[in-house]
Design an enzyme around this catalytic site. Structure first.
Site, mmCIF file in Angstrom:
data_model
loop_
_atom_site.group_PDB
_atom_site.id
_atom_site.type_symbol
_atom_site.label_atom_id
_atom_site.label_comp_id
_atom_site.label_asym_id
_atom_site.label_seq_id
_atom_site.Cartn_x
_atom_site.Cartn_y
_atom_site.Cartn_z
ATOM 1 C CE LYS A 148 38.653 37.351 45.357
ATOM 2 N NZ LYS A 148 39.194 38.164 44.860
HETATM 3 N N1 PMP Z 1 35.865 39.895 39.297
HETATM 4 C C1 PMP Z 1 36.948 39.833 39.933
HETATM 5 C C2 PMP Z 1 38.482 39.417 39.219
HETATM 6 C C3 PMP Z 1 37.306 39.970 41.822
HETATM 7 O O1 PMP Z 1 38.439 40.322 42.353
HETATM 8 C C4 PMP Z 1 36.983 40.577 42.429
HETATM 9 C C5 PMP Z 1 36.857 41.257 44.131
HETATM 10 N N2 PMP Z 1 36.249 39.946 44.990
HETATM 11 C C6 PMP Z 1 35.243 41.141 42.447
HETATM 12 C C7 PMP Z 1 34.610 39.986 40.658
HETATM 13 C C8 PMP Z 1 33.906 40.961 43.540
HETATM 14 O O2 PMP Z 1 33.741 40.367 43.694
HETATM 15 P P1 PMP Z 1 33.246 40.285 45.566
HETATM 16 O O3 PMP Z 1 31.248 41.009 45.141
HETATM 17 O O4 PMP Z 1 32.970 38.527 45.578
HETATM 18 O O5 PMP Z 1 34.364 40.648 45.996
#
Ligand code: PMP
Length: 294
Positions: free
Chosen positions: A151
């Protein structure tokens, strides 16, 4: 009120929060982040987010100079200063200051930043009636490029896809992988319902390992809904009975129109309705038990 903490120092105002123009986080997007939510003062799935942050950082050989306890203290400081009861937390680690030039080993100290604010990814109307989505022509990077499990502070692919959605008058863009199969939304994972089964692409198709995605899989399994992680094509979305997106920022967003095609009425989205009610319940219980544990 937006609150900001940098390296454990509370900034008196957002204007006062400063990061060097030589920080490689700014110069090259060299850094990682997490988005977390807190409900009634309690951070939801906090440890899962901290673990993912550390994995993202480790993959980039990026030092996180603070322990989990220190990061939690920074987050708490931000929450307290914001005066917000339920909101969103952005936790970032940048590579730190260094001379121009990519070399990350020339950078001094990485910086830890916490921002606490409100975040609504779609309008209230889109939540009420169902959001609209397009298929973006910008592809999600695959794991042989930048692994989607990282991320990172570079979201340019997603931003280009989001621009496509906005240009088309849609709320969100669905991104495909390089093979043309469904990966995820721009900042959310995707689920569809087809013939009573809940389907989502495996994250190896090019999606972040979403914490909300995992929570929804667990909730659905508990409710006796059959869940399948399986590659999906555009065809599967266009012929789905229901579609929704999941994410910390997004929470659950129902999608009722894809590429101009109406899937169905939100009132008929039985699985989405059931799962979002159960998701709220999980949040309530999780915050209660974290509170009790101190
Ligand atoms: N995909 C991406 C590219 C994201 O940035 C996010 C947000 N964090 C998600 C999926 C969803 O992940 P999460 O449920 O852990 O927030």
């Amino acid at each position: 009120m937006l609150a900001c903490v940098i390296d454990n120092q509370l900034c008196q105002s957002p204007e006062e929060a400063t990061i060097s123009v030589q920080d490689h986080g700014l110069l090259y997007g060299d850094g990682v982040f997490e988005g977390l939510r807190f409900y009634f003062g309690t951070v939801f799935k906090r440890q899962a987010h901290l673990d993912r942050l550390r994995d993202s950082a480790a993959a980039l050989s990026l030092n996180i100079p603070l322990s989990d306890d220190d990061l939690c203290a920074m987050i708490q400081k931000g929450i307290n200063a914001s005066g917000i009861e339920s909101g969103y937390i952005r936790l970032m680690i940048t590579r730190g200051e260094g001379p121009l030039g990519l070399d990350p080993t020339t950078c001094s100290n990485s910086r830890c930043i916490v921002i606490v604010d409100q975040l609504n990814m779609v309008s209230a109307a889109a939540l009420e009636q169902g959001a609209t989505a397009i298929f973006a022509s910008t592809r999600r990077l695959s794991s042989d490029q930048v692994d989607p499990r990282i991320k990172s502070l570079n979201y340019l692919n997603q931003i280009m896809a989001k621009l496509e959605a906005k240009a088309a008058g849609a709320d969100e863009a669905i991104m495909l992988n390089s093979a043309g199969r469904i990966a995820e939304g721009t900042a959310d994972n995707i689920f569809i319902v087809k013939a009573g089964q809940l389907l989502t692409p495996p994250t190896t198709e090019g999606a972040l390992e979403g914490i909300t995605r995992q929570t929804i899989i667990e909730i659905a399994t508990t409710l006796g809904i059959e869940v399948k992680e399986t590659p999906l094509a555009m065809f599967d979305l266009l012929t789905a009975d229901e579609c929704f997106l999941t994410g910390t920022g997004a929470e659950l967003i129902p999608v009722t129109t894809i590429a101009g095609r109406k899937l169905g009425k939100l009132t008929e989205y039985q699985y989405y309705q059931k799962l979002s009610a159960a998701f709220l319940e999980v949040i309530r219980n999780c915050c209660k038990s974290q509170d009790e544990a101190g």
